[in-house]
Structures are given as C-alpha cells and as structure tokens.
Write a protein that holds these residues in place. Structure first.
Motif, PDB file in Angstrom:
ATOM      1  N   UNK A 186       0.821  -1.209   0.000  1.00 31.65           N
ATOM      2  CA  UNK A 186       0.000   0.000   0.000  1.00 31.65           C
ATOM      3  C   UNK A 186       0.857   1.263   0.000  1.00 31.65           C
ATOM      4  N   UNK A 187       0.649   2.116  -1.017  1.00 33.78           N
ATOM      5  CA  UNK A 187       1.296   3.417  -1.172  1.00 33.78           C
ATOM      6  C   UNK A 187       2.812   3.361  -1.310  1.00 33.78           C
ATOM      7  N   UNK A 188       3.383   2.207  -1.595  1.00 37.28           N
ATOM      8  CA  UNK A 188       4.795   2.188  -1.971  1.00 37.28           C
ATOM      9  C   UNK A 188       4.961   2.934  -3.286  1.00 37.28           C
ATOM     10  N   UNK A 189       6.137   3.524  -3.498  1.00 39.06           N
ATOM     11  CA  UNK A 189       6.479   4.087  -4.791  1.00 39.06           C
ATOM     12  C   UNK A 189       7.371   3.103  -5.538  1.00 39.06           C
ATOM     13  N   UNK A 201      17.972  -8.095 -23.099  1.00 44.48           N
ATOM     14  CA  UNK A 201      17.398  -8.259 -21.767  1.00 44.48           C
ATOM     15  C   UNK A 201      17.428  -6.925 -21.022  1.00 44.48           C
ATOM     16  N   UNK A 202      16.269  -6.495 -20.596  1.00 45.41           N
ATOM     17  CA  UNK A 202      16.125  -5.193 -19.950  1.00 45.41           C
ATOM     18  C   UNK A 202      15.498  -5.374 -18.580  1.00 45.41           C
ATOM     19  N   UNK A 203      16.127  -4.794 -17.573  1.00 42.30           N
ATOM     20  CA  UNK A 203      15.529  -4.814 -16.235  1.00 42.30           C
ATOM     21  C   UNK A 203      16.101  -3.655 -15.412  1.00 42.30           C
ATOM     22  N   UNK A 204      15.294  -2.606 -15.262  1.00 42.58           N
ATOM     23  CA  UNK A 204      15.624  -1.468 -14.409  1.00 42.58           C
ATOM     24  C   UNK A 204      14.494  -1.342 -13.391  1.00 42.58           C
ATOM     25  N   UNK A 205      14.843  -1.103 -12.136  1.00 41.83           N
ATOM     26  CA  UNK A 205      13.797  -1.087 -11.118  1.00 41.83           C
ATOM     27  C   UNK A 205      14.259  -0.314  -9.888  1.00 41.83           C
ATOM     28  N   UNK A 206      13.357   0.490  -9.342  1.00 40.36           N
ATOM     29  CA  UNK A 206      13.598   1.158  -8.066  1.00 40.36           C
ATOM     30  C   UNK A 206      12.301   1.169  -7.271  1.00 40.36           C
ATOM     31  N   UNK A 207      12.428   1.148  -5.971  1.00 37.74           N
ATOM     32  CA  UNK A 207      11.230   1.172  -5.116  1.00 37.74           C
ATOM     33  C   UNK A 207      11.533   1.938  -3.835  1.00 37.74           C
ATOM     34  N   UNK A 208      10.467   2.455  -3.244  1.00 35.42           N
ATOM     35  CA  UNK A 208      10.588   3.161  -1.977  1.00 35.42           C
ATOM     36  C   UNK A 208       9.383   2.789  -1.119  1.00 35.42           C
ATOM     37  N   UNK A 219       1.977  10.559   4.838  1.00 32.28           N
ATOM     38  CA  UNK A 219       1.430   9.235   4.544  1.00 32.28           C
ATOM     39  C   UNK A 219       1.971   8.655   3.242  1.00 32.28           C
ATOM     40  N   UNK A 220       2.873   9.375   2.588  1.00 29.13           N
ATOM     41  CA  UNK A 220       3.451   8.909   1.325  1.00 29.13           C
ATOM     42  C   UNK A 220       4.977   9.033   1.347  1.00 29.13           C
ATOM     43  N   UNK A 221       5.679   8.097   0.708  1.00 34.29           N
ATOM     44  CA  UNK A 221       7.136   8.226   0.592  1.00 34.29           C
ATOM     45  C   UNK A 221       7.520   9.227  -0.491  1.00 34.29           C
ATOM     46  N   UNK A 222       8.795   9.538  -0.552  1.00 38.12           N
ATOM     47  CA  UNK A 222       9.316  10.445  -1.573  1.00 38.12           C
ATOM     48  C   UNK A 222       9.160   9.814  -2.961  1.00 38.12           C
ATOM     49  N   UNK A 223       8.978  10.654  -3.977  1.00 40.09           N
ATOM     50  CA  UNK A 223       8.879  10.152  -5.346  1.00 40.09           C
ATOM     51  C   UNK A 223      10.214   9.547  -5.783  1.00 40.09           C
ATOM     52  N   UNK A 224      10.161   8.732  -6.839  1.00 44.39           N
ATOM     53  CA  UNK A 224      11.352   8.117  -7.416  1.00 44.39           C
ATOM     54  C   UNK A 224      11.506   8.624  -8.841  1.00 44.39           C
TER      55      UNK A 224
END
Length: 234
Positions: A186-189, A201-208, A219-224
């Motif tokens: 819930x509400x992860x970025x 082959x492509x794989x780029x990923x970030x999460x917060x 109630x929300x994390x910083x944008x990515x």
C-alpha cells in the motif's frame, strides 16, 4: 503624556514585528514554491492531501534525449521514468525524447501506469492506467496478457499501486523482469522497466517503501526518478 508614550512604543514594536515577519515570509518564498490549495486532490481513502516541496536538484542544461545528462551510446534509446508524489503529482514516462506520460498536478493516474514500446523500432504500441485502490485488477491482467513478445514495458506508480494487485498480476509482472513486485504494498512508490521476450534483456527497477517513520510526505514516501539507456538493435 504617559499614554502618548505608550502608544508610540506600541507603534514602534508593531512596525518592527511587521518588518521581521515580512522578512521571514520573503525568505520562505525564496526557498519553497508552494502549491496553490485549489489544485489539491483527494483520492479514495485519503484524508489529508500534502503540499509538496519542489525538487531543487537542478544540474543545469541536459544534453541527451528525455533530459539525460549525456546522449546514449550508439544511438540507444534514452528513457526517464518517475513515480507520482503523494496523491498530487502524477507519474512521468519519457522514451527516446518523447514525453509519453506527462507529469500532471492536481489530477493524475492513480494506481499503475504502463507504457508498451516495440523493441525493434522504438514505436509506441499502447498505454494503460489501472486503479489499484478501487479498480478491477482483471482489467490490468487482461492488458498485461495482451503485451506481445518483443516489447519493452514501462511501469510507474501513483498514490496506491498495491491494494487490488493480486498474485496473478504480480506473477505476470515478475515474468517481465521485476524482482520487487511480489513485495509491493500500500502506497509504496515503484518504477520498473522490463520486457516480454525481448532480444535485449532489460531490467531497471527502483522502489521506496511507505513507512511513516521515513516518509517525506507524511502518509506517502518520496517520489522516485530513474533514467538510463536501452541498447538499440543493429
């Protein structure tokens, strides 16, 4: 006489206070760029929209497509992707110099926004946005299953990406190359670039994570924001 002196003192202190307050306000306005209250938007289940601070990480003019600091080698595909910020600023997806999903303020694309690109030509195939708070996950699954082999897939979240995201949808996204989607909450970025049976082959990923103890916006994390280059087929 005494009253006159008191009145003069009160006037003096009032003027001094006004000067101090005006100075502080001017300093604040130089530091922050406030969002007018009439552009705030409530999404379902949100009680208190948050006023955002601008990004001050400005590195000056950018040389490459999509605002990258340098051009991609061998004419590769440049991309920039950003998650939303709280329930106010929407996501952004730029590919090869084309702003496919433009960041909006005050209204946007809650849930998960997807862009599908043809690997061989860089042509835009289709886009879709799926509300994962009160939408129908079957529509997302149908879209994911319709993605053809040889396609790059870009995904960016806004507000809540996970409430309705079931195991079937998560498994399909994992097959596109995501290592994190199984833990999305819930509400992860989250921003992700993958592909369906692409030659490169492509794989780029970030999460917060959404964590009230570390969130930038309550109630929300910083944008990515994530950018990079995808090699172009010869």
């Amino acid at each position: 006489m005494i009253h006159a002196r008191r009145d003069k003192l009160r006037l003096f202190f009032a003027v001094i206070s006004l000067i101090i307050i005006t100075s502080l306000v001017l300093r604040l306005l130089q530091t922050f760029e406030f969002t007018p209250p009439n552009i705030m938007e409530r999404s379902v289940g949100v009680e208190n929209p948050v006023e955002l601070k601008p990004d001050r990480n400005n590195n000056g003019p950018r040389a490459g497509k999509c605002g990258l600091a340098a051009s991609c080698p061998r004419s590769g595909f440049a991309f920039k992707i950003a998650s939303g910020a709280t329930n106010v600023v929407g996501p952004l997806i730029c590919f090869d110099g084309k702003m496919i999903i433009e960041k909006t303020v005050g209204h946007g694309r809650p849930g998960i926004t997807i862009v599908v690109i043809k690997e061989t030509t860089g042509e835009l195939i289709k886009t879709g946005t799926y509300n994962m708070w009160n939408g129908d996950v079957r529509e997302l699954i149908e879209f994911l299953n319709s993605i053809e082999d040889g396609s790059f897939v870009f995904m960016a979240t806004f507000d809540d990406p996970a409430t309705k995201l079931n195991e079937e949808a998560r498994n399909i996204i994992a097959e596109l190359g995501s290592a994190y989607v199984s833990k999305l909450e819930f509400r992860d970025n989250w921003v992700f670039v993958g592909g369906r049976k692409t030659m490169i082959q492509v794989s780029f990923e970030q999460h917060r994570k959404n964590d009230k103890s570390t969130n930038k916006y309550g109630a929300w994390p910083e944008m990515i924001e994530m950018e990079g280059c995808i090699p172009r087929l010869d």
